[in-house]
Design a protein around this motif. Sequence first.
Motif, short mmCIF file in Angstrom:
data_model
loop_
_atom_site.label_atom_id
_atom_site.label_comp_id
_atom_site.label_asym_id
_atom_site.label_seq_id
_atom_site.Cartn_x
_atom_site.Cartn_y
_atom_site.Cartn_z
N LEU A 76 19.28 34.51 108.42
CA LEU A 76 18.79 33.18 108.58
C LEU A 76 19.00 32.68 110.26
O LEU A 76 18.35 31.78 110.54
CB LEU A 76 20.02 32.22 107.59
CG LEU A 76 19.92 30.91 107.78
CD1 LEU A 76 18.64 30.09 107.47
CD2 LEU A 76 20.99 30.15 107.21
N ARG A 77 20.09 33.01 110.57
CA ARG A 77 20.39 32.75 111.94
C ARG A 77 19.25 33.19 112.92
O ARG A 77 19.02 32.71 113.67
CB ARG A 77 21.79 33.52 112.49
CG ARG A 77 22.83 32.72 112.03
CD ARG A 77 24.04 33.37 112.34
NE ARG A 77 24.27 33.77 113.73
CZ ARG A 77 25.32 34.63 114.28
NH1 ARG A 77 26.24 35.04 113.17
NH2 ARG A 77 25.53 34.89 115.53
N GLN A 78 18.55 34.63 112.57
CA GLN A 78 17.65 34.84 113.31
C GLN A 78 16.27 33.91 113.02
O GLN A 78 15.57 33.78 114.15
CB GLN A 78 17.31 36.18 112.94
CG GLN A 78 18.25 37.13 113.44
CD GLN A 78 17.84 38.83 113.03
OE1 GLN A 78 17.58 39.20 111.84
NE2 GLN A 78 18.06 39.66 114.10
N GLN A 79 16.06 33.56 111.72
CA GLN A 79 14.94 32.66 111.58
C GLN A 79 15.05 31.41 112.11
O GLN A 79 14.08 30.67 112.42
CB GLN A 79 14.93 32.46 109.95
CG GLN A 79 14.54 33.56 109.08
CD GLN A 79 14.74 33.70 107.82
OE1 GLN A 79 15.26 32.69 107.09
NE2 GLN A 79 14.42 34.51 107.07
N GLN A 80 16.24 31.10 112.60
CA GLN A 80 16.49 29.75 113.04
C GLN A 80 16.26 29.91 114.65
O GLN A 80 16.65 28.96 115.34
CB GLN A 80 17.87 29.13 112.91
CG GLN A 80 17.99 28.74 111.38
CD GLN A 80 19.26 28.30 111.05
OE1 GLN A 80 20.23 28.53 111.53
NE2 GLN A 80 19.48 27.48 109.90
N GLY A 81 16.02 30.94 115.04
CA GLY A 81 15.53 31.20 116.46
C GLY A 81 16.67 32.16 117.41
O GLY A 81 16.56 32.16 118.34
N GLU A 82 17.54 32.30 116.82
CA GLU A 82 18.85 32.99 117.53
C GLU A 82 18.34 34.44 117.59
O GLU A 82 18.08 35.12 116.65
CB GLU A 82 20.04 32.93 116.73
CG GLU A 82 21.34 33.65 117.33
CD GLU A 82 22.64 33.56 116.80
OE1 GLU A 82 23.65 34.04 117.26
OE2 GLU A 82 22.56 32.59 115.60
N VAL A 83 18.61 35.13 118.72
CA VAL A 83 18.51 36.41 119.04
C VAL A 83 19.67 36.93 119.09
O VAL A 83 20.61 36.91 119.87
CB VAL A 83 17.65 36.73 120.28
CG1 VAL A 83 17.56 38.22 120.57
CG2 VAL A 83 16.47 35.95 120.42
N LEU A 84 19.94 37.82 118.08
CA LEU A 84 21.49 38.51 117.71
C LEU A 84 21.46 39.55 118.52
O LEU A 84 21.00 40.56 118.90
CB LEU A 84 21.57 38.91 116.21
CG LEU A 84 21.50 37.47 115.37
CD1 LEU A 84 21.81 38.06 113.74
CD2 LEU A 84 22.40 36.61 115.48
N ASN A 85 22.57 39.57 119.17
CA ASN A 85 23.14 40.55 120.08
C ASN A 85 24.59 40.94 119.58
O ASN A 85 25.25 40.53 118.76
CB ASN A 85 23.42 39.97 121.48
CG ASN A 85 23.80 41.04 122.61
OD1 ASN A 85 25.03 41.86 122.35
ND2 ASN A 85 23.28 41.30 123.71
N SER A 86 24.82 42.43 119.68
CA SER A 86 25.85 43.01 119.06
C SER A 86 27.25 42.43 119.43
O SER A 86 28.27 42.40 118.91
CB SER A 86 25.90 44.44 119.17
OG SER A 86 26.10 44.73 120.51
N ILE A 92 29.44 31.95 113.05
CA ILE A 92 29.29 30.95 114.08
C ILE A 92 30.16 29.99 113.59
O ILE A 92 30.08 29.48 112.33
CB ILE A 92 27.75 30.41 114.11
CG1 ILE A 92 26.64 31.38 114.64
CG2 ILE A 92 27.76 29.00 114.75
CD1 ILE A 92 27.05 31.79 116.02
N SER A 93 31.08 29.21 114.40
CA SER A 93 32.06 28.51 114.20
C SER A 93 31.94 27.33 115.10
O SER A 93 31.73 27.67 116.59
CB SER A 93 33.22 29.19 114.07
OG SER A 93 34.27 28.01 113.99
N HIS A 94 32.39 25.91 114.82
CA HIS A 94 32.36 24.98 115.77
C HIS A 94 33.54 25.23 116.92
O HIS A 94 33.56 24.83 117.67
CB HIS A 94 32.71 23.73 115.03
CG HIS A 94 31.43 23.39 114.12
ND1 HIS A 94 30.09 23.05 114.61
CD2 HIS A 94 31.08 23.37 112.74
CE1 HIS A 94 29.37 22.74 113.78
NE2 HIS A 94 30.01 22.96 112.65
N HIS A 95 34.84 25.61 116.08
CA HIS A 95 35.90 25.95 116.85
C HIS A 95 36.40 27.26 116.92
O HIS A 95 37.31 27.62 117.67
CB HIS A 95 36.91 25.25 116.42
CG HIS A 95 36.58 23.67 116.27
ND1 HIS A 95 36.37 22.76 117.26
CD2 HIS A 95 36.42 22.95 115.14
CE1 HIS A 95 36.25 21.70 116.71
NE2 HIS A 95 35.95 21.58 115.75
N ALA A 96 35.69 28.33 116.15
CA ALA A 96 36.01 29.51 116.14
C ALA A 96 37.64 29.87 115.77
O ALA A 96 38.26 30.63 116.58
CB ALA A 96 35.72 30.46 117.27
#
Length: 116
Positions: A76-86, A92-96
Amino acid sequence: MEQVWSALELLGETKQRDTALVHILSHGLRAGEVVQLNVGSFDGKLLFLPDTKTNEPHLVPLKKESRKVLAEYLQLRQQQGEVLNSDFPLMISHHASYREQRDLVRSGKKAAIAKN
């Protein structure tokens, strides 16, 4: 925990992320360990924890359903345009933070109680 799983169905835009997070936590990981995970920590079957409470690296085999949910979340993250890097954060968190994860579990319990 049953209430937390039920409450996930009531969530909106963060449902997939929160579901993946609960799946990871259900394997006994501590919130601090989850925050340190990156995309490269997940090989499709296992989570690699480089730094644990015992200061020893640890491999966590994920249940089949958890692997599927986590893979779908990353897709889903990739479909939303994020290019995932290791090196990118696995979750993904607002505050992690531990606080956000703790609040997710608490709100899930409250929502499940309100639903009943």
